[in-house]
Design a protein around this motif. Structure first.
Motif, PDB file in Angstrom:
ATOM      1  N   MET A  88       0.824  -1.202   0.000  1.00  0.00           N
ATOM      2  CA  MET A  88       0.000   0.000   0.000  1.00  0.00           C
ATOM      3  C   MET A  88       0.859   1.252   0.000  1.00  0.00           C
ATOM      4  N   MET A  89       1.866   1.276   0.860  1.00  0.00           N
ATOM      5  CA  MET A  89       2.688   2.480   0.987  1.00  0.00           C
ATOM      6  C   MET A  89       3.517   2.736  -0.272  1.00  0.00           C
ATOM      7  N   LEU A  90       4.042   1.676  -0.855  1.00  0.00           N
ATOM      8  CA  LEU A  90       4.783   1.847  -2.104  1.00  0.00           C
ATOM      9  C   LEU A  90       3.830   2.277  -3.226  1.00  0.00           C
ATOM     10  N   GLY A  91       2.599   1.766  -3.178  1.00  0.00           N
ATOM     11  CA  GLY A  91       1.602   2.173  -4.164  1.00  0.00           C
ATOM     12  C   GLY A  91       1.255   3.644  -4.044  1.00  0.00           C
ATOM     13  N   TRP A  92       1.169   4.136  -2.819  1.00  0.00           N
ATOM     14  CA  TRP A  92       0.890   5.564  -2.627  1.00  0.00           C
ATOM     15  C   TRP A  92       2.013   6.411  -3.220  1.00  0.00           C
ATOM     16  N   LEU A  93       3.248   6.004  -2.995  1.00  0.00           N
ATOM     17  CA  LEU A  93       4.376   6.765  -3.554  1.00  0.00           C
ATOM     18  C   LEU A  93       4.275   6.815  -5.073  1.00  0.00           C
ATOM     19  N   ASP A  94       3.892   5.700  -5.680  1.00  0.00           N
ATOM     20  CA  ASP A  94       3.691   5.696  -7.133  1.00  0.00           C
ATOM     21  C   ASP A  94       2.583   6.666  -7.540  1.00  0.00           C
ATOM     22  N   PRO A  99       9.616   9.287  -5.598  1.00  0.00           N
ATOM     23  CA  PRO A  99      10.576   8.170  -5.590  1.00  0.00           C
ATOM     24  C   PRO A  99      10.425   7.315  -4.338  1.00  0.00           C
ATOM     25  N   LYS A 100      10.769   6.047  -4.468  1.00  0.00           N
ATOM     26  CA  LYS A 100      10.679   5.121  -3.335  1.00  0.00           C
ATOM     27  C   LYS A 100      11.920   5.172  -2.449  1.00  0.00           C
ATOM     28  N   VAL A 101      12.949   5.858  -2.912  1.00  0.00           N
ATOM     29  CA  VAL A 101      14.156   6.058  -2.108  1.00  0.00           C
ATOM     30  C   VAL A 101      14.450   7.548  -2.054  1.00  0.00           C
ATOM     31  N   SER A 102      15.207   7.949  -1.052  1.00  0.00           N
ATOM     32  CA  SER A 102      15.505   9.363  -0.861  1.00  0.00           C
ATOM     33  C   SER A 102      16.991   9.563  -0.642  1.00  0.00           C
ATOM     34  N   SER A 103      17.470  10.720  -1.043  1.00  0.00           N
ATOM     35  CA  SER A 103      18.869  11.055  -0.775  1.00  0.00           C
ATOM     36  C   SER A 103      19.072  11.430   0.691  1.00  0.00           C
ATOM     37  N   GLN A 104      17.980  11.686   1.392  1.00  0.00           N
ATOM     38  CA  GLN A 104      18.061  12.027   2.812  1.00  0.00           C
ATOM     39  C   GLN A 104      18.154  10.763   3.659  1.00  0.00           C
ATOM     40  N   PRO A 105      18.799  10.825   4.809  1.00  0.00           N
ATOM     41  CA  PRO A 105      18.891   9.649   5.679  1.00  0.00           C
ATOM     42  C   PRO A 105      17.516   9.211   6.174  1.00  0.00           C
ATOM     43  N   PRO A 106      17.366   7.927   6.513  1.00  0.00           N
ATOM     44  CA  PRO A 106      16.110   7.468   7.100  1.00  0.00           C
ATOM     45  C   PRO A 106      15.750   8.284   8.343  1.00  0.00           C
ATOM     46  N   MET A 107      14.461   8.439   8.557  1.00  0.00           N
ATOM     47  CA  MET A 107      13.902   9.112   9.727  1.00  0.00           C
ATOM     48  C   MET A 107      14.085  10.624   9.698  1.00  0.00           C
ATOM     49  N   THR A 108      14.540  11.186   8.584  1.00  0.00           N
ATOM     50  CA  THR A 108      14.672  12.637   8.495  1.00  0.00           C
ATOM     51  C   THR A 108      13.335  13.320   8.714  1.00  0.00           C
ATOM     52  N   TRP A 109      12.269  12.692   8.241  1.00  0.00           N
ATOM     53  CA  TRP A 109      10.925  13.269   8.394  1.00  0.00           C
ATOM     54  C   TRP A 109      10.498  13.373   9.856  1.00  0.00           C
ATOM     55  N   MET A 110      11.170  12.634  10.748  1.00  0.00           N
ATOM     56  CA  MET A 110      10.912  12.726  12.184  1.00  0.00           C
ATOM     57  C   MET A 110      12.041  13.456  12.897  1.00  0.00           C
ATOM     58  N   ASP A 111      12.879  14.175  12.119  1.00  0.00           N
ATOM     59  CA  ASP A 111      14.023  14.881  12.693  1.00  0.00           C
ATOM     60  C   ASP A 111      14.952  13.938  13.433  1.00  0.00           C
ATOM     61  N   MET A 112      15.110  12.731  12.854  1.00  0.00           N
ATOM     62  CA  MET A 112      15.980  11.727  13.464  1.00  0.00           C
ATOM     63  C   MET A 112      16.937  11.184  12.404  1.00  0.00           C
ATOM     64  N   GLY A 113      17.430  12.051  11.526  1.00  0.00           N
ATOM     65  CA  GLY A 113      18.278  11.619  10.429  1.00  0.00           C
ATOM     66  C   GLY A 113      19.540  10.905  10.850  1.00  0.00           C
ATOM     67  N   GLY A 114      20.022  11.165  12.050  1.00  0.00           N
ATOM     68  CA  GLY A 114      21.229  10.517  12.519  1.00  0.00           C
ATOM     69  C   GLY A 114      21.116   9.019  12.645  1.00  0.00           C
ATOM     70  N   MET A 115      19.874   8.498  12.652  1.00  0.00           N
ATOM     71  CA  MET A 115      19.685   7.067  12.800  1.00  0.00           C
ATOM     72  C   MET A 115      20.150   6.305  11.570  1.00  0.00           C
ATOM     73  N   ALA A 116      20.448   7.002  10.459  1.00  0.00           N
ATOM     74  CA  ALA A 116      20.946   6.331   9.260  1.00  0.00           C
ATOM     75  C   ALA A 116      22.314   5.713   9.499  1.00  0.00           C
TER      76      ALA A 116
END
Length: 206
Positions: A88-94, A99-116
């Protein structure tokens, strides 16, 4: 029987949530403007898709490492539910043209980019490390059951944290409702897994 009922309830909730994709095009709150690539909606969909994929992998590993029907049933339910939600989530992105991948680190949307830079492949809250995934594949019987239940408890706790973040930050109504459903279902399964661990003389790791 209580365990079976809880699992069936979680599966039913997942089926209800799965129906939501039929009307989730760009957003169901008016305006028809899809989220941006940097939005919480897109970030949650991308990151939770990765998070869910590991849960699916862990669940199929343990199904091959134990004959215990209770654990196998739980693993199958988790794998099916999270694979469906991931789709479902990948379908929404389509549908949003993102894009299904981002140049930003994981969790950036939660201000937790350091978790990458997480240890040994664990890029998001609750994710098992590469070493832990390897270990799970080497165990069998009760030891595999206990380790799986411990890993999945951690995984669900991280998933609940991420889903709560979407509830607070996401703008697309159908995605917020899916996130709320994830919180409820995974908290129920955390409780179930605590009981299953206790029956096996073990406990959650945290």
């Amino acid at each position: 029987m209580r365990h079976v009922g809880l699992i069936a309830g979680a599966a039913a909730a997942a089926l209800v949530a799965a129906g939501a994709i039929t009307y989730a095009v760009a957003g169901d709150d008016g305006g028809g403007v899809p989220p941006s690539a940097a939005s919480a909606d897109a970030g949650f969909a991308r990151d939770m898709a990765v998070h869910h994929q590991q849960a699916v992998e862990m669940s199929y590993i343990v199904r091959d490492r134990t004959e215990d029907e209770e654990v196998r049933r739980l693993a199958y339910d988790i794998a099916q539910t999270q694979a469906n939600q991931r789709g479902m989530m990948l379908g929404w992105l389509d549908l949003w043209g993102l894009p299904k991948v981002s140049s930003q680190p994981p969790m950036t949307w939660m201000d937790m980019g350091g978790m990458a830079s997480g240890e040994d492949g664990a890029l998001m809250p609750g994710m098992a490390t590469n070493s832990e995934m390897k270990k799970l594949g080497e165990l069998s019987g009760k030891r595999a059951e206990v380790f799986y239940l411990q890993l999945m408890t951690d995984h669900h706790q991280g998933g609940v944290h991420m889903a709560e973040g979407c509830v607070d930050r996401c703008a697309v109504g159908v995605e917020k409702r899916l996130a709320r459903g994830m919180v409820e279902a995974q908290e129920s399964e955390i409780s179930l897994m605590a009981d299953m661990l206790k029956e096996r003389g073990a406990a959650p790791r945290s």
